[in-house]
Design an enzyme around this catalytic site. Sequence first.
Site, PDB file in Angstrom:
ATOM      1  N   THR A   1      -5.179   8.576  -4.685  1.00 12.27           N
ATOM      2  CA  THR A   1      -5.139   8.559  -3.210  1.00 12.27           C
ATOM      3  C   THR A   1      -4.062   9.491  -2.681  1.00 12.27           C
ATOM      4  O   THR A   1      -4.266  10.219  -1.701  1.00 12.27           O
ATOM      5  CB  THR A   1      -4.868   7.122  -2.718  1.00 12.27           C
ATOM      6  OG1 THR A   1      -5.941   6.302  -3.149  1.00 12.27           O
ATOM      7  CG2 THR A   1      -4.785   7.054  -1.200  1.00 12.27           C
TER       8      THR A   1
ATOM      9  N   GLU B   1       0.839  -1.205   0.000  1.00  8.31           N
ATOM     10  CA  GLU B   1       0.000   0.000   0.000  1.00  8.31           C
ATOM     11  C   GLU B   1       0.875   1.257   0.000  1.00  8.31           C
ATOM     12  O   GLU B   1       0.607   2.229  -0.706  1.00  8.31           O
ATOM     13  CB  GLU B   1      -0.910  -0.039   1.241  1.00  8.31           C
ATOM     14  CG  GLU B   1      -2.010   0.957   1.265  1.00  8.31           C
ATOM     15  CD  GLU B   1      -3.141   0.644   0.316  1.00  8.31           C
ATOM     16  OE1 GLU B   1      -2.866   0.274  -0.837  1.00  8.31           O
ATOM     17  OE2 GLU B   1      -4.302   0.798   0.713  1.00  8.31           O
TER      18      GLU B   1
HETATM   19  N1  HSE Z   1      -7.846   5.733   4.648  1.00 11.23           N
HETATM   20  C1  HSE Z   1      -7.311   5.940   3.348  1.00 11.23           C
HETATM   21  C2  HSE Z   1      -7.618   7.369   2.916  1.00 11.23           C
HETATM   22  C3  HSE Z   1      -7.935   4.967   2.378  1.00 11.23           C
HETATM   23  O1  HSE Z   1      -8.749   7.813   3.125  1.00 11.23           O
HETATM   24  O2  HSE Z   1      -6.731   8.028   2.374  1.00 11.23           O
HETATM   25  C4  HSE Z   1      -7.410   5.105   0.977  1.00 11.23           C
HETATM   26  O3  HSE Z   1      -8.199   4.325   0.104  1.00 11.23           O
END
Ligand code: HSE
Length: 308
Positions: free
Chosen positions: A183, A131
């Site tokens: 992201t 990740e």
């Molecule tokens: N918790 C992470 C975010 C998940 O919101 O950036 C990314 O898919």
Amino acid sequence: MESIKVFAPATVANVVCGFDILGFAVNEPGDELIMEMTSKPGVNIISIEGDEGKLPLDPSKNTVSASVISLLKKLEREDVGLNIKLKKKMPMGSGLGSSSASAVAGLFAANELLGKPLSKMELLPFAMEGEALACGHGHADNVAPALFGGFTLIKSYEPLEVIALPVPKLYCALLYPHVDVPTRDARQIIRSKVLLKDAVIQWGNIAGLISSLYTQDYELLGRCMKDVIIEPIRSILIPEFDRMKEMAMGNGALGFGISGSGPTVFSLFRSPEEAQKSLQEMKKMLATLGIESNIYLSEINEKGPVVC
Ligand code: HSE
């Protein structure tokens, strides 16, 4: 066993109020992966389908192979040869945990081929490494539910502690609008400081949401799917976010929000018919604005990765 085919599920991270700590898995979409043991040591990506050529084939840069390489190193099994064929059966950069599903599929497959030397909990840090490679941060709220299935809480990162929560018998409606929200960028736009008054609201919602899962009080679950910290900023990146929320709630959704870092939005329903109606309405509305979308309707996945 010389070869294995596995499926790993997409995930909804955050579940609105639980930034980086809550997530659940869904039955579809997800990724498929075939892994084959070879006599030549090393991990190779043989092919990737469904990524429009966007993912790197270099084993040190690809999320799947890089996490498997770390696993082999830890197990002192660098003598092993593994060839990987990845079938992306879900959109990338969508907020559906695409990189997590791939990394989990790879780690699960390698662990199975090696005779299951590690537990799922022991595999988790390797998935988090994947990740981190994919989006610059090793959060676990996608990889944990992808790996364990169900609804998970990351109780803490240091030390890493994951709690499996009761799985609500609800339907998750997912809509992925075809807009680009990486992201990495969606994490950069959020503020690193939080007002105490907002933190108090958020704590209440997280605690209420957890409680609702144990008591199966799904009205309470819906009332707790509120985010005063992240959603107000990130929702700006999602076209017609407020209108979609109104449509979902108008069709009986218990709650609505951003899946992970978006742009996918999700809502939870008691009835699959209402969920489907809401998805169709939202899809149609976006289409009138020239925005294409993918829709999925699924119960919550309780299994995580499976051999298929
Ligand atoms: N918790 C992470 C975010 C998940 O919101 O950036 C990314 O898919």
